[in-house]
Design an enzyme around this catalytic site. Structure first.
Site, short mmCIF file in Angstrom:
data_model
loop_
_atom_site.label_atom_id
_atom_site.label_comp_id
_atom_site.label_asym_id
_atom_site.label_seq_id
_atom_site.Cartn_x
_atom_site.Cartn_y
_atom_site.Cartn_z
N TYR A 146 0.89 -0.98 0.30
CA TYR A 146 -0.13 -0.03 0.05
C TYR A 146 0.87 1.01 0.25
O TYR A 146 0.58 2.60 -0.17
CB TYR A 146 -0.88 0.08 0.57
CG TYR A 146 -2.08 -0.83 1.29
CD1 TYR A 146 -2.22 -1.78 1.25
CD2 TYR A 146 -2.93 -0.11 1.75
CE1 TYR A 146 -3.03 -3.10 0.62
CE2 TYR A 146 -5.00 -0.72 0.82
CZ TYR A 146 -4.44 -2.10 0.54
OH TYR A 146 -5.91 -3.26 0.84
N LYS A 195 3.41 -15.10 3.27
CA LYS A 195 3.68 -16.15 1.85
C LYS A 195 5.31 -16.70 2.05
O LYS A 195 6.22 -16.02 0.66
CB LYS A 195 3.69 -15.38 0.63
CG LYS A 195 3.36 -15.96 -0.43
CD LYS A 195 2.78 -17.03 -1.02
CE LYS A 195 2.72 -17.55 -1.78
NZ LYS A 195 1.55 -19.44 -2.25
N ASP A 227 -2.63 -18.51 1.24
CA ASP A 227 -3.46 -19.75 0.06
C ASP A 227 -3.95 -20.09 1.29
O ASP A 227 -5.30 -20.04 1.41
CB ASP A 227 -2.83 -19.60 -0.75
CG ASP A 227 -1.65 -20.16 -1.05
OD1 ASP A 227 -1.01 -20.05 0.81
OD2 ASP A 227 -0.62 -21.31 -1.41
N ASP A 251 -6.37 -7.10 4.53
CA ASP A 251 -7.32 -6.55 3.90
C ASP A 251 -8.00 -7.71 3.14
O ASP A 251 -9.49 -7.54 3.00
CB ASP A 251 -7.23 -5.98 2.84
CG ASP A 251 -8.18 -5.19 1.56
OD1 ASP A 251 -9.22 -4.56 2.20
OD2 ASP A 251 -7.93 -4.85 0.61
N ASP A 255 -12.03 -9.12 4.61
CA ASP A 255 -12.97 -9.03 3.69
C ASP A 255 -13.76 -10.72 4.01
O ASP A 255 -14.96 -10.98 4.37
CB ASP A 255 -13.35 -9.06 2.04
CG ASP A 255 -13.30 -7.25 2.46
OD1 ASP A 255 -13.29 -6.49 3.84
OD2 ASP A 255 -13.88 -7.05 0.98
C1 IPM Z 1 -10.54 -0.95 3.85
C2 IPM Z 1 -10.29 -0.14 2.42
C3 IPM Z 1 -9.27 0.13 2.23
C4 IPM Z 1 -8.12 -0.83 2.39
C5 IPM Z 1 -9.27 1.14 0.51
C6 IPM Z 1 -10.57 1.57 1.09
C7 IPM Z 1 -8.49 1.91 0.42
O1 IPM Z 1 -10.82 -1.91 1.63
O2 IPM Z 1 -10.06 -0.45 5.12
O3 IPM Z 1 -10.01 -2.67 3.82
O4 IPM Z 1 -8.06 -1.82 1.34
O5 IPM Z 1 -7.25 -0.72 3.11
MN MN Z 2 -10.77 -4.07 2.83
#
Ligand code: IPM
Ligand code: MN
Length: 360
Positions: A146, A195, A227, A251, A255
């Site tokens: 990032y 990884k 993975d 990240d 999710d």
């Molecule tokens: C998160 C989001 C952010 C990230 C984006 C919006 C830049 O997806 O907070 O997980 O990737 O960190």
């Molecule tokens: Mn995210």
């Protein structure tokens, strides 16, 4: 106590879910005799529209001057929104990344809990969901891909893009320490995700995490490849307690971990620096498709408020009150559309906020 809270409602469903978080915080203030002052700040797409940039120096300064930051979400539809016609450094996400970096928020805590009432919303097979799970992803937030150098330019006539993945040992050590500290207060297990079969940064990560583990003999450390971890998250999520990982892996895995709980709208997050200061936001995104319809799930924002009470203000009893109010509302069978199941009563975003505030 009196606390000054910077509020970034942001874009999409951000404003409506933050309103509900504030409703619940006000109920806490009333019940426990605190005073919370809120300062509204712009960041993300709304700041682009108002100021021509996603994050102004004034917003950064106002955040620094506050005790904590409460955030909704930022960004829009990446294929249709005009914000995504702008150069990358002027898009909504650039504001969030700059804010994290400016405030030194290197530790992102993303708890992922399968509430018993929501087992029916869990997309996994019943023999997996019935075991339940309660994990916390500790995502490194100010390093890695990032924040490495990047560029897109022709090389020998071929358009070429480069992103750089870099970590130094100090960045790894401080996030590892946070992970072990949190694990000591939980089930004393850390899974470090990397990884290391391919990447140098991962091999250094593994070495430093192993060194830090020596200071926490009570905690069991396990190393796992990213993975394989993605696979284990849907095969047997109950095996995880604290998972520590670099920015990009965190990240993606967070999710996934959120979705196996049934909805992205349930999970809060805390981004912390070395002090008590923190930024609190839902783990999920701005959901532009349902924005402004009063149907979003405000629970992630409300629970982010609870994390703020706990981590930045040391108000544990107050945080418990919010978390218990959420559990109560779920147990009573109230649900927003995303977690709606048979036999539940569907409510709107603001109704859900009121129901929780009343039970604080
Ligand atoms: C998160 C989001 C952010 C990230 C984006 C919006 C830049 O997806 O907070 O997980 O990737 O960190
Ligand atoms: Mn995210």
């Amino acid at each position: 106590m009196t606390k000054n809270i910077a509020v970034i409602r942001g874009d999409g469903i951000g404003p409506e879910i933050v309103n509900e978080a504030i409703k619940v915080l006000d109920a806490v203030a009333k019940k426990f005799g605190h005073t919370f002052h809120y300062t509204d700040l712009l960041m993300g797409g709304c700041s682009i529209d108002a100021n021509g940039e996603p994050l102004t120096d004034e917003t950064i300064a106002a955040c620094k001057a506050s005790d904590a930051v409460l955030m909704g979400s930022i960004g829009g539809n990446t294929t249709t929104s005009p914000w995504y016609k702008l150069p990358a450094h002027l898009r909504p996400e650039a504001g969030l990344l700059k804010l994290r970096k400016s405030l030194g928020l290197f530790a992102n805590l993303r708890p992922s809990v399968l509430y018993p009432e929501l087992r029916g919303a869990c997309p996994l097979r019943e023999d997996i969901s019935e075991k339940g799970f309660d994990m916390l992803i500790m995502r490194e937030l100010t390093g890695g891909l990032y924040f490495g150098d990047r560029k897109t330019e022709p090389v020998d006539g071929v358009m070429t893009a480069i992103d750089t993945l870099k970590y130094d040992e100090n960045e790894i050590r401080r996030i590892a320490v946070k992970a072990f500290e949190v694990a000591m207060k939980r089930n004393k297990k850390v899974t470090s995700v990397d990884k290391a079969n391919v990447l140098d940064t991962s091999r250094l990560w593994r070495k430093i995490v192993t060194e830090v583990a020596a200071d926490y003999p009570e905690v069991t450390l396990e190393h796992a490849l990213v993975d394989s971890t993605a696979m284990q998250l849907v095969r047997n999520p109950s095996q995880f307690d604290v998972m520590v990982t670099e920015n990009m892996f965190g990240d993606i895995l967070s999710d996934e971990a959120a979705m196996v709980t049934g909805s992205l709208g349930m999970l809060p997050s805390a981004s912390l620096n070395e002090t008590k200061f923190g930024l609190y936001e839902p783990s999920g995104g701005s959901a532009p498709d349902i924005a402004g319809k009063n149907i979003a799930n405000p629970i992630a924002a409300i629970l982010s408020g609870a994390m703020m009470l706990r981590y930045s203000f040391d108000m544990n009893e107050e945080a418990d009150a919010v978390e218990n109010a959420v559990k109560k509302v779920l147990a009573e069978g109230f649900a927003t559309g995303d977690i709606m199941r048979d036999g539940c009563k569907q409510v709107l975003c603001d109704e859900m906020g009121s129901l929780i505030a009343e039970r604080v």
